[in-house]
Scaffold this motif. Sequence first.
Motif, PDB file in Angstrom:
ATOM      1  N   ASN A  39       0.844  -1.198   0.000  1.00 26.10           N
ATOM      2  CA  ASN A  39       0.000   0.000   0.000  1.00 26.10           C
ATOM      3  C   ASN A  39       0.882   1.253   0.000  1.00 26.10           C
ATOM      4  N   ALA A  40       1.990   1.199   0.759  1.00 29.32           N
ATOM      5  CA  ALA A  40       2.945   2.314   0.742  1.00 29.32           C
ATOM      6  C   ALA A  40       3.604   2.441  -0.631  1.00 29.32           C
ATOM      7  N   MET A  41       3.847   1.315  -1.284  1.00 30.09           N
ATOM      8  CA  MET A  41       4.430   1.338  -2.627  1.00 30.09           C
ATOM      9  C   MET A  41       3.474   1.998  -3.614  1.00 30.09           C
ATOM     10  N   ILE A  42       2.201   1.638  -3.533  1.00 29.62           N
ATOM     11  CA  ILE A  42       1.198   2.248  -4.405  1.00 29.62           C
ATOM     12  C   ILE A  42       1.147   3.757  -4.164  1.00 29.62           C
ATOM     13  N   ALA A  43       1.187   4.154  -2.892  1.00 27.81           N
ATOM     14  CA  ALA A  43       1.166   5.586  -2.574  1.00 27.81           C
ATOM     15  C   ALA A  43       2.378   6.299  -3.158  1.00 27.81           C
ATOM     16  N   ARG A  44       3.536   5.632  -3.174  1.00 25.84           N
ATOM     17  CA  ARG A  44       4.750   6.243  -3.692  1.00 25.84           C
ATOM     18  C   ARG A  44       4.597   6.593  -5.186  1.00 25.84           C
ATOM     19  N   THR A  45       3.793   5.831  -5.927  1.00 25.46           N
ATOM     20  CA  THR A  45       3.624   6.113  -7.354  1.00 25.46           C
ATOM     21  C   THR A  45       2.869   7.416  -7.595  1.00 25.46           C
ATOM     22  N   GLN A  46       2.134   7.906  -6.578  1.00 23.12           N
ATOM     23  CA  GLN A  46       1.331   9.123  -6.668  1.00 23.12           C
ATOM     24  C   GLN A  46       0.232   9.012  -7.740  1.00 23.12           C
ATOM     25  N   ALA A  47      -0.200   7.798  -7.993  1.00 24.80           N
ATOM     26  CA  ALA A  47      -1.240   7.569  -9.000  1.00 24.80           C
ATOM     27  C   ALA A  47      -2.522   7.084  -8.329  1.00 24.80           C
ATOM     28  N   ARG A  48      -3.641   7.384  -8.954  1.00 21.65           N
ATOM     29  CA  ARG A  48      -4.932   6.933  -8.430  1.00 21.65           C
ATOM     30  C   ARG A  48      -5.200   5.463  -8.776  1.00 21.65           C
ATOM     31  N   GLN A  49      -4.618   5.018  -9.885  1.00 19.30           N
ATOM     32  CA  GLN A  49      -4.768   3.630 -10.305  1.00 19.30           C
ATOM     33  C   GLN A  49      -3.400   3.073 -10.689  1.00 19.30           C
ATOM     34  N   VAL A  50      -3.254   1.760 -10.538  1.00 23.23           N
ATOM     35  CA  VAL A  50      -2.027   1.082 -10.953  1.00 23.23           C
ATOM     36  C   VAL A  50      -2.405  -0.215 -11.654  1.00 23.23           C
ATOM     37  N   ASP A  51      -1.508  -0.683 -12.515  1.00 26.96           N
ATOM     38  CA  ASP A  51      -1.589  -2.039 -13.039  1.00 26.96           C
ATOM     39  C   ASP A  51      -0.619  -2.898 -12.243  1.00 26.96           C
ATOM     40  N   TRP A  52      -0.972  -4.163 -12.038  1.00 22.38           N
ATOM     41  CA  TRP A  52      -0.192  -5.030 -11.143  1.00 22.38           C
ATOM     42  C   TRP A  52       0.219  -6.291 -11.880  1.00 22.38           C
ATOM     43  N   ILE A  53       1.508  -6.603 -11.843  1.00 26.80           N
ATOM     44  CA  ILE A  53       2.023  -7.857 -12.381  1.00 26.80           C
ATOM     45  C   ILE A  53       2.672  -8.606 -11.233  1.00 26.80           C
ATOM     46  N   GLY A  54       2.147  -9.775 -10.904  1.00 27.34           N
ATOM     47  CA  GLY A  54       2.662 -10.518  -9.755  1.00 27.34           C
ATOM     48  C   GLY A  54       2.997 -11.953 -10.103  1.00 27.34           C
ATOM     49  N   SER A  92     -10.345  -0.750  -4.627  1.00 24.06           N
ATOM     50  CA  SER A  92      -8.970  -1.113  -4.958  1.00 24.06           C
ATOM     51  C   SER A  92      -8.427  -0.233  -6.079  1.00 24.06           C
ATOM     52  N   PRO A  93      -7.154   0.187  -5.959  1.00 27.76           N
ATOM     53  CA  PRO A  93      -6.544   1.004  -7.015  1.00 27.76           C
ATOM     54  C   PRO A  93      -6.057   0.182  -8.210  1.00 27.76           C
ATOM     55  N   ILE A  94      -6.138  -1.156  -8.139  1.00 36.24           N
ATOM     56  CA  ILE A  94      -5.648  -1.972  -9.243  1.00 36.24           C
ATOM     57  C   ILE A  94      -6.629  -1.929 -10.411  1.00 36.24           C
ATOM     58  N   ARG A  95      -6.148  -1.466 -11.551  1.00 38.52           N
ATOM     59  CA  ARG A  95      -6.958  -1.356 -12.765  1.00 38.52           C
ATOM     60  C   ARG A  95      -6.941  -2.655 -13.564  1.00 38.52           C
ATOM     61  N   ARG A  96      -5.754  -3.237 -13.707  1.00 38.74           N
ATOM     62  CA  ARG A  96      -5.581  -4.513 -14.397  1.00 38.74           C
ATOM     63  C   ARG A  96      -4.610  -5.374 -13.593  1.00 38.74           C
ATOM     64  N   LEU A  97      -4.866  -6.679 -13.581  1.00 32.87           N
ATOM     65  CA  LEU A  97      -4.090  -7.606 -12.759  1.00 32.87           C
ATOM     66  C   LEU A  97      -3.518  -8.720 -13.628  1.00 32.87           C
ATOM     67  N   VAL A  98      -2.203  -8.894 -13.584  1.00 32.91           N
ATOM     68  CA  VAL A  98      -1.542 -10.015 -14.243  1.00 32.91           C
ATOM     69  C   VAL A  98      -1.071 -10.979 -13.164  1.00 32.91           C
ATOM     70  N   MET A  99      -1.539 -12.219 -13.235  1.00 38.78           N
ATOM     71  CA  MET A  99      -1.156 -13.239 -12.255  1.00 38.78           C
ATOM     72  C   MET A  99      -0.284 -14.273 -12.954  1.00 38.78           C
ATOM     73  N   ASN A 100       0.995 -14.286 -12.600  1.00 38.62           N
ATOM     74  CA  ASN A 100       1.955 -15.157 -13.253  1.00 38.62           C
ATOM     75  C   ASN A 100       2.060 -16.491 -12.527  1.00 38.62           C
TER      76      ASN A 100
END
Length: 300
Positions: free
Chosen positions: A89-104, A121-129
């Motif tokens: 959550n702190a990492m997401i805040a560091r981006t200063q963006a309202r939404q993020v894409d996530w690759i995990g 949730s701020p995740i717009r798109r989720l990639v699950m590897n």
Amino acid sequence: MKKDYLLGVSEDGFHKIAYTEWGTPDQTKPPVICVHGLTRNGRDFDWLADYLAQRGNHIFCPDIVGRGDSDWLRNPLHYTYEQYLADMNAMIARTQARQVDWIGTSMGGLIGMIVASLPNSPIRRLVMNDVGPQIPVKAVTRLSKYAGNDPEFSSIEEAKRYFQVIYADFGKMSEEQWQTFTENSLREIAPGKFTTKLDQGIKRAPTKSKIAWNLLLNPHKALEGTLFDIDLWKFWHKITCPVLVIHGARSDLLLPDIIKKMKATHSNVEVLEVPHAGHAPALMEPEQQEVIYRWLKREM
């Protein structure tokens, strides 16, 4: 690429979360956060991050606490999913963006799945590897055999040979990629002595994590004959964002029946299968990177 860190907090106090940053902010697209597997670190995404950055994306690749260049926690029982969620959550805040894409990848995919399941949730798109809402106990047992058990090495070459064996299922990697992968994985503890950038205490983490215990002790799984499989379906059912599932064809952790159920219970799931990989594809090949790039770029 540039390196930086942010601060997370636990019962022990504050700790550094190292990350690499690629590209520059672009107001027309959300930043991408890439999160690694259980015993790995954010440098695993160097090749994918570079590919995406060259195409205009802004990428952050953190080292989860206890891995890579991040701090280790004084009490290893604090290595819990609750802690990882707070740190990310702190990492997401560091981006200063309202939404993020996530690759995990693996554990990083599970963290992303939980974040994506939460209200607002701020995740717009989720990639699950190569991970899904149910993890067979056999896969967990296999992973536990080497998680946190890496030996000391007398040379980088010796470590590379070791990694080429235990990470053979990552798929096709060139000698140059194996070399860089190895160098990014090691710290020198004495002249000519190397070990992995990993706190061995992470193996003790599940004993304190409420999330972990809830997953492992789900009594409903007994009815399916899969008692002790890790069960995250309750999180999966709350996800509304588009999901790209990357599947190593030889994987023992993400099975075809699990993918089938994921597609049946979510209206927007796509699957990319990597035929020559198991758990988990390294995402170093341009063909895989191009699929990810185009999927992230696609209009909602």
